[in-house]
Design a protein around this motif. Structure first.
Motif, mmCIF file in Angstrom:
data_model
loop_
_atom_site.group_PDB
_atom_site.id
_atom_site.type_symbol
_atom_site.label_atom_id
_atom_site.label_comp_id
_atom_site.label_asym_id
_atom_site.label_seq_id
_atom_site.Cartn_x
_atom_site.Cartn_y
_atom_site.Cartn_z
ATOM 1 N N ARG A 196 35.708 -4.334 -53.469
ATOM 2 C CA ARG A 196 36.116 -2.928 -53.472
ATOM 3 C C ARG A 196 34.989 -2.027 -52.978
ATOM 4 O O ARG A 196 35.229 -1.040 -52.286
ATOM 5 C CB ARG A 196 36.553 -2.520 -54.881
ATOM 6 C CG ARG A 196 37.872 -3.147 -55.287
ATOM 7 C CD ARG A 196 38.449 -2.493 -56.529
ATOM 8 N NE ARG A 196 39.837 -2.903 -56.742
ATOM 9 C CZ ARG A 196 40.603 -2.445 -57.726
ATOM 10 N NH1 ARG A 196 40.118 -1.541 -58.580
ATOM 11 N NH2 ARG A 196 41.842 -2.867 -57.856
ATOM 12 N N ALA A 197 33.747 -2.381 -53.353
ATOM 13 C CA ALA A 197 32.602 -1.614 -52.848
ATOM 14 C C ALA A 197 32.488 -1.778 -51.335
ATOM 15 O O ALA A 197 32.143 -0.833 -50.619
ATOM 16 C CB ALA A 197 31.318 -2.088 -53.532
ATOM 17 N N MET A 198 32.804 -2.960 -50.842
ATOM 18 C CA MET A 198 32.802 -3.188 -49.389
ATOM 19 C C MET A 198 33.845 -2.300 -48.714
ATOM 20 O O MET A 198 33.568 -1.665 -47.688
ATOM 21 C CB MET A 198 33.106 -4.658 -49.091
ATOM 22 C CG MET A 198 31.989 -5.618 -49.412
ATOM 23 S SD MET A 198 32.437 -7.292 -48.902
ATOM 24 C CE MET A 198 30.978 -8.199 -49.394
ATOM 25 N N GLN A 199 35.040 -2.293 -49.283
ATOM 26 C CA GLN A 199 36.116 -1.502 -48.686
ATOM 27 C C GLN A 199 35.789 -0.008 -48.725
ATOM 28 O O GLN A 199 36.014 0.711 -47.758
ATOM 29 C CB GLN A 199 37.420 -1.780 -49.425
ATOM 30 C CG GLN A 199 38.630 -1.081 -48.809
ATOM 31 C CD GLN A 199 39.922 -1.491 -49.504
ATOM 32 O OE1 GLN A 199 39.903 -2.146 -50.531
ATOM 33 N NE2 GLN A 199 41.058 -1.083 -48.936
ATOM 34 N N ARG A 200 35.233 0.424 -49.823
ATOM 35 C CA ARG A 200 34.921 1.850 -49.985
ATOM 36 C C ARG A 200 33.839 2.294 -49.006
ATOM 37 O O ARG A 200 33.882 3.416 -48.482
ATOM 38 C CB ARG A 200 34.478 2.106 -51.415
ATOM 39 C CG ARG A 200 34.194 3.570 -51.739
ATOM 40 C CD ARG A 200 33.844 3.707 -53.216
ATOM 41 N NE ARG A 200 34.894 3.155 -54.072
ATOM 42 C CZ ARG A 200 34.780 3.014 -55.391
ATOM 43 N NH1 ARG A 200 33.652 3.372 -56.000
ATOM 44 N NH2 ARG A 200 35.776 2.509 -56.107
ATOM 45 N N ASN A 201 32.865 1.419 -48.734
ATOM 46 C CA ASN A 201 31.730 1.792 -47.886
ATOM 47 C C ASN A 201 31.773 1.138 -46.512
ATOM 48 O O ASN A 201 30.820 1.262 -45.751
ATOM 49 C CB ASN A 201 30.424 1.409 -48.588
ATOM 50 C CG ASN A 201 30.227 2.137 -49.896
ATOM 51 O OD1 ASN A 201 29.873 3.307 -49.917
ATOM 52 N ND2 ASN A 201 30.472 1.440 -51.012
ATOM 53 N N GLN A 202 32.883 0.445 -46.214
ATOM 54 C CA GLN A 202 33.061 -0.203 -44.912
ATOM 55 C C GLN A 202 31.892 -1.140 -44.583
ATOM 56 O O GLN A 202 31.307 -1.098 -43.505
ATOM 57 C CB GLN A 202 33.226 0.852 -43.816
ATOM 58 C CG GLN A 202 34.489 1.691 -43.950
ATOM 59 C CD GLN A 202 35.768 0.843 -43.879
ATOM 60 O OE1 GLN A 202 36.065 0.228 -42.843
ATOM 61 N NE2 GLN A 202 36.510 0.784 -44.975
ATOM 62 N N ILE A 203 31.574 -1.967 -45.549
ATOM 63 C CA ILE A 203 30.522 -2.979 -45.384
ATOM 64 C C ILE A 203 31.155 -4.338 -45.630
ATOM 65 O O ILE A 203 31.294 -4.767 -46.786
ATOM 66 C CB ILE A 203 29.357 -2.748 -46.363
ATOM 67 C CG1 ILE A 203 28.778 -1.345 -46.197
ATOM 68 C CG2 ILE A 203 28.271 -3.791 -46.176
ATOM 69 C CD1 ILE A 203 27.694 -1.010 -47.209
ATOM 70 N N TRP A 204 31.576 -5.003 -44.551
ATOM 71 C CA TRP A 204 32.254 -6.289 -44.699
ATOM 72 C C TRP A 204 31.263 -7.401 -44.362
ATOM 73 O O TRP A 204 30.975 -7.662 -43.205
ATOM 74 C CB TRP A 204 33.470 -6.360 -43.786
ATOM 75 C CG TRP A 204 34.456 -5.257 -44.036
ATOM 76 C CD1 TRP A 204 34.656 -4.146 -43.286
ATOM 77 C CD2 TRP A 204 35.348 -5.155 -45.144
ATOM 78 N NE1 TRP A 204 35.628 -3.354 -43.847
ATOM 79 C CE2 TRP A 204 36.071 -3.947 -44.990
ATOM 80 C CE3 TRP A 204 35.617 -5.965 -46.257
ATOM 81 C CZ2 TRP A 204 37.040 -3.540 -45.900
ATOM 82 C CZ3 TRP A 204 36.587 -5.549 -47.160
ATOM 83 C CH2 TRP A 204 37.280 -4.356 -46.976
ATOM 84 N N ILE A 205 30.728 -8.034 -45.404
ATOM 85 C CA ILE A 205 29.714 -9.062 -45.178
ATOM 86 C C ILE A 205 30.055 -10.325 -45.944
ATOM 87 O O ILE A 205 30.881 -10.332 -46.853
ATOM 88 C CB ILE A 205 28.309 -8.576 -45.609
ATOM 89 C CG1 ILE A 205 28.265 -8.348 -47.128
ATOM 90 C CG2 ILE A 205 27.902 -7.319 -44.871
ATOM 91 C CD1 ILE A 205 26.880 -8.035 -47.659
ATOM 92 N N SER A 206 29.390 -11.407 -45.526
ATOM 93 C CA SER A 206 29.408 -12.656 -46.287
ATOM 94 C C SER A 206 28.005 -12.839 -46.854
ATOM 95 O O SER A 206 27.041 -12.287 -46.326
ATOM 96 C CB SER A 206 29.772 -13.830 -45.379
ATOM 97 O OG SER A 206 29.445 -15.054 -45.992
ATOM 98 N N PHE A 207 27.890 -13.617 -47.900
ATOM 99 C CA PHE A 207 26.582 -13.841 -48.508
ATOM 100 C C PHE A 207 26.022 -15.203 -48.128
ATOM 101 O O PHE A 207 25.142 -15.727 -48.797
ATOM 102 C CB PHE A 207 26.686 -13.694 -50.028
ATOM 103 C CG PHE A 207 27.103 -12.321 -50.453
ATOM 104 C CD1 PHE A 207 26.194 -11.289 -50.524
ATOM 105 C CD2 PHE A 207 28.440 -12.045 -50.719
ATOM 106 C CE1 PHE A 207 26.584 -10.015 -50.888
ATOM 107 C CE2 PHE A 207 28.850 -10.775 -51.089
ATOM 108 C CZ PHE A 207 27.913 -9.746 -51.167
ATOM 109 N N ALA A 208 26.540 -15.779 -47.020
ATOM 110 C CA ALA A 208 26.048 -17.070 -46.538
ATOM 111 C C ALA A 208 24.635 -16.906 -45.986
ATOM 112 O O ALA A 208 24.315 -15.867 -45.403
ATOM 113 C CB ALA A 208 26.977 -17.611 -45.455
#
Length: 525
Positions: free
Chosen positions: A513-525
């Motif tokens: 949800r924090a990704m969606q709210r701030n438009q930060i789409w990442i993976s933790f790989a």
């Protein structure tokens, strides 16, 4: 016209005793000495092979243009004085630092073509002379000096940062590099990964070289996948490894657009077909590494999926079983370390939490089966132990993952877990304390940190203590400066946003949800 030129009435035959200039140009030589007619017409320096008594091969003797015809050059005089016994030694002027001559005691290497001579010969007519390779030949046909620099950076830095050092053998070198030299596509992807990593380390996110290589890599990869689907390309190995390399390219460059999930989806379907092949077609060591590569990337990427609205599982049951087979041999890898067993529980916890998440604004009550599953997962996580053979750094990293897994499980209860008097609040606080303690014992510059973004994000998402937050902030900053991986910087950026959220909106299940709210789409790989 030279006075001794052969009459034109002689039969035209292909000779093997002409001057070297005519041989390189693939032209008939009239063998007029000291300068043949072809060299006179084309204003070339005429070079002749000299048979040295006692040797088994010809030796090239270059005559400077300043020497008058008919007079021996200074090198010729020197050789005559030395005699046949020392004729096989090369003078310093005959050795070029860029030549690459195979060792062969029966064959001598003559001097390289001079700069002026090489310029007078057309590029498409250059060829190897004796054991000497012209400078125009390259290990990378179609690649310039820039590719050498990128490959050097990959070998010296990128491959080292991608692997966490759990084993003395780095698969990003011993597995990926040989494959890259057998595939133009994979070589381009490796160079692209190196360019992306180098650009981020130098803080040049608009680096033209990195962007150009990235564009080329995407085009080649899409073309390869299209040909594979159409049945024109049958090499699933190169495409699978290529898709995984593209995943880590996004990791290196710190992509925030979620592109890694597209590559991961492609790798999933390709890997299924690859694993159907026998070990004879794909060596077992390489297959094991590919399974670990995908398992790690898929497992840690699932936390970016909103369990409330999506049932997507990057790690399906069949691939999970392939990974579990590695556990029987106590597999330790450079991505999963010794904690692959923990990572394989992520899909189970995800599925469990998805059933407990809120639907249509109402909290779902856990069933008896849910409670039983919760208890079983908790026991498995708490019972887990790092292998006795693990190094101290791998041991600590395993413990950090263990505490992060407990937090992921405890917070899967949603509204039941984050209230002040929540039934699992004490367990959450204990897991946070233990995780921060283990992190404090592990240097932020240790190589093992390259694989710790997932547990750091999970633990960090649960922190409300300012001192703990600052500790993780400093740690991630040190990791970024040490490894130069973009996903580390993006992890810190995401946590900074989460630390501004209310406590009841924190936790690993709200990372998406924090990704969606701030438009930060990442993976933790």
């Amino acid at each position: 016209m030279p006075p001794n030129r052969r009459p034109r009435t002689d039969p035209i035959v292909r000779v093997r005793t002409g001057c070297w200039s005519c041989r390189r140009r693939k032209k008939k030589c009239d063998e007029t000495k000291p300068i043949c007619g072809g060299c006179v017409r084309n204003k070339l320096t005429c070079q002749w092979p000299t048979i040295i008594p006692g040797s088994k091969a010809n030796n090239l003797s270059a005559r400077p243009e300043s020497d008058p015809p008919g007079q021996p050059s200074e090198d010729d005089q020197t050789r005559m004085q030395r005699g046949a016994s020392s004729s096989t030694e090369s003078t310093p002027s005959e050795v070029s630092p860029t030549s690459d001559s195979p060792e062969d005691t029966s064959v001598e290497s003559g001097p390289l073509i001079s700069t002026r001579q090489s310029q007078s010969i057309s590029a498409d007519s250059q060829m190897a002379v004796g054991n000497v390779l012209p400078r125009s030949l390259s290990m990378f046909p179609g690649h310039g000096p820039e590719s050498y620099q990128l490959l050097s950076h990959y070998l010296a830095t990128t491959a080292d940062c991608m692997a966490n050092g759990s084993t003395p053998i780095n698969p990003f070198l011993v597995q990926i590099v040989p494959l890259a030299f057998s595939s133009d596509l994979l070589l381009q992807l490796v160079l692209t990964q190196s360019a992306a990593h180098r650009a981020f380390r130098s803080r040049r996110e608009s680096d033209e070289v990195a962007q150009s290589h990235y564009t080329t890599a995407l085009q080649l990869f899409r073309k390869g996948v299209t040909e594979f689907i159409d049945g024109k390309e049958s090499n699933a190995l190169m495409l699978t490894v290529g898709a995984l390399v593209m995943c880590f390219t996004e990791t290196a460059k710190g992509d925030m657009n979620g592109t890694i999930f597209d590559h991961l989806t492609a790798a999933n379907s390709l890997l299924v077909r690859l694993l159907a092949q026998s070990d004879a077609a794909v060596p077992k060591d390489l297959k094991d590494f590919v399974i670990e590569y995908y398992t790690y990337t898929a497992a840690v990427s699932m936390i970016s999926i909103d369990a409330r609205v999506s049932a997507q599982l990057f790690l399906d049951f069949d691939l999970e079983q392939k990974a579990r087979q590695l556990l029987q041999s106590e597999y330790v890898g450079n991505l999963c370390g010794c904690w692959m067993e923990l990572l394989l529980m992520i899909p189970c916890i995800f599925d469990l939490g998805r059933q407990w998440m809120m639907h249509d604004g109402q909290s779902a009550m856990p069933t008896a089966d849910d409670i039983a599953m919760f208890g079983s997962l908790q026991v498995q996580i708490m019972r887990w132990m790092p292998y006795a053979s693990a190094t101290p750094e791998v041991f600590l990293a395993g413990r950090i993952f263990q505490q992060a897994m407990l937090l992921y499980l405890y917070t899967s209860l949603g509204g039941f877990s984050r209230t002040d008097n929540g039934m699992y609040q004490g367990l959450i606080d204990t897991a946070i304390t233990d995780a921060m303690s283990y992190l404090g014992q592990l240097s932020a510059t240790a190589r093992i940190n390259s694989g710790l973004c997932w547990p750091i994000a999970v633990v960090g998402s649960c922190l409300s203590d300012a001192q703990h937050q600052d500790s993780l902030r400093q740690r991630l900053t040190t990791m970024v400066n040490t490894f130069g991986l973009g996903n580390m910087q993006r992890t810190l950026l995401l946590l900074e946003h989460m630390w501004q959220m209310p406590l009841d909106e924190a936790g690993p299940w709200n990372i998406c949800r924090a990704m969606q709210r701030n438009q930060i789409w990442i993976s933790f790989a």
